[in-house]
Write a protein that holds these residues in place. Structure first.
Motif, short mmCIF file in Angstrom:
data_model
loop_
_atom_site.label_atom_id
_atom_site.label_comp_id
_atom_site.label_asym_id
_atom_site.label_seq_id
_atom_site.Cartn_x
_atom_site.Cartn_y
_atom_site.Cartn_z
N HIS A 1 22.60 39.10 35.06
CA HIS A 1 22.37 37.72 34.62
C HIS A 1 22.23 36.74 35.78
O HIS A 1 22.09 35.53 35.54
CB HIS A 1 23.51 37.26 33.71
N VAL A 2 22.28 37.22 37.00
CA VAL A 2 22.30 36.31 38.15
C VAL A 2 21.06 35.42 38.21
O VAL A 2 21.12 34.28 38.68
CB VAL A 2 22.46 37.12 39.46
N LEU A 3 19.93 35.90 37.70
CA LEU A 3 18.69 35.13 37.74
C LEU A 3 18.34 34.51 36.38
O LEU A 3 17.19 34.12 36.18
CB LEU A 3 17.54 36.00 38.25
N GLN B 1 33.81 42.68 51.50
CA GLN B 1 33.37 42.97 50.14
C GLN B 1 31.85 42.94 50.08
O GLN B 1 31.21 41.98 50.55
CB GLN B 1 33.95 41.96 49.14
N LEU B 2 31.24 43.98 49.49
CA LEU B 2 29.80 44.08 49.28
C LEU B 2 29.56 44.17 47.78
O LEU B 2 30.37 44.73 47.05
CB LEU B 2 29.24 45.32 49.97
N ALA B 3 28.43 43.64 47.29
CA ALA B 3 28.16 43.65 45.86
C ALA B 3 26.68 43.88 45.57
O ALA B 3 25.80 43.37 46.28
CB ALA B 3 28.62 42.34 45.22
N TYR B 4 26.42 44.62 44.48
CA TYR B 4 25.05 45.01 44.11
C TYR B 4 24.97 45.15 42.58
O TYR B 4 25.96 45.42 41.91
CB TYR B 4 24.69 46.36 44.74
N THR B 5 23.75 45.00 42.04
CA THR B 5 23.54 45.19 40.61
C THR B 5 22.39 46.18 40.37
O THR B 5 21.50 46.32 41.21
CB THR B 5 23.22 43.86 39.91
N TYR B 6 22.44 46.83 39.20
CA TYR B 6 21.39 47.79 38.84
C TYR B 6 20.06 47.11 38.60
O TYR B 6 18.99 47.73 38.69
CB TYR B 6 21.81 48.57 37.59
N GLY B 7 20.06 45.82 38.25
CA GLY B 7 18.83 45.09 37.98
C GLY B 7 19.16 43.74 37.38
O GLY B 7 20.32 43.32 37.32
N THR B 8 18.12 43.03 36.93
CA THR B 8 18.30 41.71 36.34
C THR B 8 17.56 41.66 35.00
O THR B 8 16.61 42.40 34.77
CB THR B 8 17.77 40.60 37.26
N ASP B 9 18.00 40.75 34.13
CA ASP B 9 17.46 40.68 32.78
C ASP B 9 16.27 39.75 32.64
O ASP B 9 15.13 40.17 32.45
CB ASP B 9 18.56 40.23 31.80
N GLN B 10 16.54 38.45 32.71
CA GLN B 10 15.54 37.47 32.31
C GLN B 10 14.40 37.30 33.31
O GLN B 10 13.25 37.13 32.93
CB GLN B 10 16.22 36.12 32.07
N LYS B 11 14.75 37.33 34.58
CA LYS B 11 13.73 37.11 35.60
C LYS B 11 13.90 38.14 36.70
O LYS B 11 15.01 38.43 37.13
CB LYS B 11 13.84 35.70 36.19
#
Length: 395
Positions: A154-156, A203-213
């Protein structure tokens, strides 16, 4: 900082303080107002830049606490925050009163913000396109958090401007962040914290992908995506810069599934197997996104939390979406130079978002109520044998 930028920061700081019901005299909510006890000055966030030269010779053990997804813009959460602010802005602090002692007494405390923050004027929206009041940053700092991962699907939701607003609000209250960035340098930089005992934690952080954009090709630093080679490269860079403990916060897995996916298991094995000169490159993995607790497991000698569940959520699609855990790990200095910091105590603390009203996050280790939820969380957390490796329920 230009005069205009400095003025904007001061204005936002004052608004964030006032937006929590006018109970803070400063945007930096320490000492905490009642009912929040003053947090002893354990963890100090360091200025952005190189990690440093490593721990002092007399480095001491430290305790790290981490929580799962914070979703502060569902309708019932917003109504509660509005009511708790007595009609002036939004106050998220009372919702977290029961877990505040656990968070604030840790030497380092990490959270995960799963929604972009909007302007003070709103509008504020829930699923599927999130935008939360910026006052949540004040509440997280007041609760005792030091750093918050922001890489999520949801970051974007509010585009690049949403990323900038979120990080600006966190900067204003002194809350570190990692996983998204306003420029290339910030996007690559870990959150670096020093415990009072001398240990430096990256601390490092990553996501599998984004939803809306999608992540814009012109600004790939807006969010870090999961990639095993990149994570290992980043972890090694943090270690070379002086990090004693490297923590990875991945946003992964399948929602409402207590069992980790094949992809989670594969990535966890690859990350925990990576070593440099016989020393693991990663010391702890703290997963989010599943919205329900997933197993804790020791993989290749390194603790992995596949899913912490939710820290704060409103009415979710399934009751399990209101369950979560706080992870608490005690780290001790290495016995010899060049060795890793050791986890000497591993605990989970079950919690529940009680929809009320009023909506409150409950520490289930401190109550005899909700026995069925506590039992279900225990079953999920211990389902891959963590109990045999010493994981216990904390209080």
């Amino acid at each position: 900082m230009s005069a205009r930028t400095r003025y904007a920061a001061v204005a936002l700081a004052a608004a964030l303080a006032a937006g929590c019901g006018g109970r803070l005299s400063s945007p930096y909510p320490l000492p905490h107002p009642a009912p929040y006890p003053v947090r002893k000055p354990l963890a100090k966030a360091q200025p952005r830049g190189p990690v440093g030269a490593g721990p002092a010779k007399d480095a001491r053990p430290f305790t790290l606490v981490a929580s799962g997804d914070i979703i502060p813009s569902s309708p019932d959460v917003l109504r509660t925050a509005r009511r708790d602010a007595a009609g002036t802005g939004y106050d998220f602090r009372p919702m977290l009163t029961e877990v505040q002692p656990v968070v604030s007494r840790a030497d380092l405390a990490l959270c995960h913000l799963n929604a972009p923050l909007g302007p003070l004027s709103g509008p504020f929206t829930g699923y599927p396109v999130y935008q939360a009041p910026p006052q949540v940053a004040t509440a997280l700092k007041a609760t005792g958090y030091d750093s918050c991962s922001t890489a999520s699907n949801h970051v974007l939701d509010q585009g690049v401007p949403g990323v900038s607003r979120t990080l600006e609000a966190m900067d204003t209250v002194g809350l570190r962040h990692v996983g998204s960035g306003r420029d290339a340098a910030e996007g690559m930089r870990p959150a670096v914290l020093r415990a009072e005992g001398g240990a430096q934690v990256a601390q490092l952080a990553y996501t599998y992908g984004t939803d809306q954009k999608r992540r814009p090709a012109s600004a790939p630093w807006t969010v870090n995506l999961l990639n095993v080679e990149k994570i290992i490269t980043d972890a090694r860079a943090a270690r070379r810069a002086g990090a004693d403990v490297v923590v990875v916060s991945p946003h992964w897995g399948t929602e409402y599934h207590t069992a980790p996916t094949k992809e989670q298991l594969t990535l966890a094995r690859a990350l925990t197997a990576s070593q440099t000169n016989g020393r693991p490159d990663i010391d702890l993995i703290l997963g989010t996104h599943a919205h329900t607790p997933q197993p804790y497991e020791k993989v290749n000698g390194t603790w992995v939390v596949y899913g912490l569940g939710n820290q704060l959520a409103g009415g979710m699609r399934k009751p399990e979406g209101n369950w979560g855990t706080l992870a608490r790990f005690r780290f001790a200095p290495p016995r010899r130079a060049g060795q890793r910091w050791r986890v000497t105590r591993a605990q989970y603390i079950p919690q529940l978002t009680d929809l009320g009203p009023p909506l409150r996050v409950r520490n289930l280790a401190r109550t005899q109520a909700h026995r069925d939820v506590r039992k279900a969380i225990r079953a999920a957390v211990l389902s891959r044998g963590a109990g045999a490796d010493g994981l216990r329920m904390g209080g």
